[in-house]
Design a protein around this motif. Structure first.
Motif, short mmCIF file in Angstrom:
data_model
loop_
_atom_site.label_atom_id
_atom_site.label_comp_id
_atom_site.label_asym_id
_atom_site.label_seq_id
_atom_site.Cartn_x
_atom_site.Cartn_y
_atom_site.Cartn_z
N GLU A 120 -5.74 9.55 6.60
CA GLU A 120 -5.76 8.65 7.76
C GLU A 120 -4.36 8.15 8.10
O GLU A 120 -3.97 8.12 9.27
N VAL A 121 -3.60 7.75 7.08
CA VAL A 121 -2.23 7.28 7.33
C VAL A 121 -1.40 8.38 7.96
O VAL A 121 -0.65 8.16 8.92
N ALA A 122 -1.53 9.61 7.44
CA ALA A 122 -0.76 10.73 7.97
C ALA A 122 -1.14 11.04 9.41
O ALA A 122 -0.29 11.44 10.21
N SER A 123 -2.40 10.84 9.77
CA SER A 123 -2.87 11.17 11.11
C SER A 123 -2.45 10.16 12.17
O SER A 123 -2.49 10.47 13.36
N ILE A 124 -2.04 8.96 11.74
CA ILE A 124 -1.69 7.92 12.71
C ILE A 124 -0.18 7.91 12.95
O ILE A 124 0.30 8.33 13.99
N ASP A 125 0.57 7.42 12.01
CA ASP A 125 2.02 7.41 12.19
C ASP A 125 2.77 7.60 10.88
O ASP A 125 3.98 7.46 10.82
N GLY A 126 2.04 7.90 9.83
CA GLY A 126 2.66 8.11 8.52
C GLY A 126 2.84 6.84 7.72
O GLY A 126 3.21 6.90 6.54
N ALA A 127 2.58 5.70 8.34
CA ALA A 127 2.81 4.43 7.65
C ALA A 127 1.62 3.49 7.67
O ALA A 127 1.50 2.64 6.77
N ALA B 247 0.83 -1.20 0.00
CA ALA B 247 0.00 0.00 0.00
C ALA B 247 0.87 1.25 0.00
O ALA B 247 2.09 1.18 0.20
N LEU B 248 0.23 2.40 -0.20
CA LEU B 248 0.93 3.68 -0.17
C LEU B 248 0.98 4.24 1.25
O LEU B 248 0.11 3.94 2.08
N ILE B 249 2.00 5.03 1.54
CA ILE B 249 2.16 5.64 2.85
C ILE B 249 2.30 7.15 2.70
O ILE B 249 2.18 7.69 1.60
N GLN C 70 8.22 10.18 -1.94
CA GLN C 70 9.38 9.54 -2.58
C GLN C 70 9.32 8.02 -2.42
O GLN C 70 9.59 7.27 -3.37
N GLN C 71 8.97 7.55 -1.22
CA GLN C 71 8.87 6.11 -1.04
C GLN C 71 7.70 5.54 -1.84
O GLN C 71 7.78 4.42 -2.36
N ASN C 72 6.64 6.32 -1.96
CA ASN C 72 5.50 5.85 -2.75
C ASN C 72 5.87 5.60 -4.21
O ASN C 72 5.33 4.69 -4.85
N GLU C 73 6.78 6.39 -4.75
CA GLU C 73 7.25 6.13 -6.11
C GLU C 73 7.92 4.76 -6.19
O GLU C 73 7.72 4.01 -7.16
N ARG C 74 8.71 4.44 -5.16
CA ARG C 74 9.37 3.13 -5.15
C ARG C 74 8.34 2.01 -4.94
O ARG C 74 8.45 0.92 -5.54
N ILE C 75 7.33 2.27 -4.09
CA ILE C 75 6.29 1.27 -3.85
C ILE C 75 5.51 1.00 -5.13
O ILE C 75 5.23 -0.17 -5.47
N GLU C 76 5.14 2.06 -5.84
CA GLU C 76 4.38 1.87 -7.08
C GLU C 76 5.19 1.09 -8.11
O GLU C 76 4.65 0.20 -8.80
N LEU D 236 -4.93 3.14 -4.61
CA LEU D 236 -4.91 4.18 -3.59
C LEU D 236 -4.38 5.52 -4.08
O LEU D 236 -4.40 6.50 -3.33
N ILE D 237 -3.90 5.56 -5.31
CA ILE D 237 -3.39 6.83 -5.86
C ILE D 237 -4.53 7.84 -5.92
O ILE D 237 -5.60 7.57 -6.47
#
Length: 212
Positions: free
Chosen positions: A173-180, A128-130, A134-140, A164-165
Motif C-alpha cells: 500500500e505504501v509503495a502504491s501511494i507515494d512510497g512514504a 512506521a516503515l516506508i 535502507q531508510q527502514n534500517e535507520r527507522i528500525e 510492520l516488518i
C-alpha cells in the motif's frame, strides 16, 4: 454509545508529522481520527487536537511543542500529549541525516521534561516503515532507541516499525501511494496497533495514575 458528559473533560494534543496529519488517507481520518472516533463511541468525553505537520522531525516538533500545546491544554479537566515522529529524522538530504539519533533523543527528552513541568502525561508513537529498505534500517534502529529511552523515562511507547516488518500488505500500500504514506487500510492498521496502548494510557489519565 453516547459520550458521557458527566465524565472528566479530557483534552489531548497530538503532535507529529505527516502520519499524525493522516497524509495519504482519502477519508482524511488517519490513525488519529480513527482512535479519537473509537474513544468517543465508547463513551469518552474527549477532545483531540491534531497538530501534525508534514516533513517535521522530532527537533522541529520540540521547538513548537509548548507554544502550541498551552492554548489547547486548558479549560478541561484532564490533559495529555501524544507524540509521533521519527521517519523524517532518518531521511538523508544533501548527504546528511536530517536529525541524528542524539538530536532526536535530546528533543524527546526536552518534550518529556516540558510536559512533566506542565503536569501532562505523554504517550510516544514510534515511526512506521516506508518503501525504502535502507531508510527502514535507520527507522528500525531509531525506534529501538526511542523505545528504550521511553522505558528509562517511564513514558509509554508504541512500537510500530517492528510490528510492520514482513507485512506485505502494508508495504504494498505504501509503495502504491507515494512510497512514504499508507492509505485508509494502512491507517486503520496503525490505529489497531495504537489503540490498546492509547486506551490504557487514557484510562490512567482519567484515574490520575498516568506517568507524568
Amino acid at each position: 454509545m453516547r459520550v458521557d458528559n458527566s465524565s472528566p473533560d479530557v483534552r489531548i494534543a497530538f503532535f507529529g508529522d505527516s502520519y499524525t496529519a493522516g497524509v495519504g488517507d482519502p477519508s482524511a481520518l488517519g490513525w488519529v481520527g480513527r482512535v479519537l472516533a473509537r474513544a468517543r463511541t465508547t463513551g469518552w468525553n474527549l477532545t483531540g487536537y491534531n497538530l501534525g505537520v508534514r516533513r517535521e522531525t522530532t527537533p522541529d516538533i520540540q521547538r513548537r511543542f509548548i507554544p502550541e500545546a498551552l492554548p489547547r491544554l486548558r479549560d478541561g479537566d484532564v490533559f495529555g500529549v501524544v507524540v509521533g515522529s521519527g521517519i523524517n529524522d532518518t531521511t538523508v538530504a544533501s548527504g546528511c541525516r536530517r536529525a541524528t539519533i542524539a538530536d532526536t533523543v535530546a528533543a524527546l527528552d526536552q518534550i518529556l521534561d516540558d510536559a512533566a513541568a506542565a503536569h501532562w502525561s505523554v504517550l510516544v508513537i514510534g515511526p512506521a516503515l516506508i518503501d525504502d529498505p535502507q531508510q527502514n534500517e535507520r527507522i528500525e534502529e531509531l525506534s529501538q532507541v526511542l523505545g528504550k529511552r521511553c522505558a528509562d523515562r517511564g513514558a509509554l511507547y508504541v512500537e510500530i516499525a517492528a510490528s510492520l516488518i514482513g507485512d506485505e500488505d502494508w508495504m504494498s500500500e505504501v509503495a502504491s501511494i507515494d512510497g512514504a504514506h499508507p492509505g485508509a487500510s494502512g491507517y486503520s492498521r496503525l490505529s489497531e496497533l495504537i489503540w490498546p496502548v492509547f486506551l490504557h494510557w487514557l484510562t490512567g489519565l482519567q484515574a490520575g495514575t498516568a506517568t507524568r
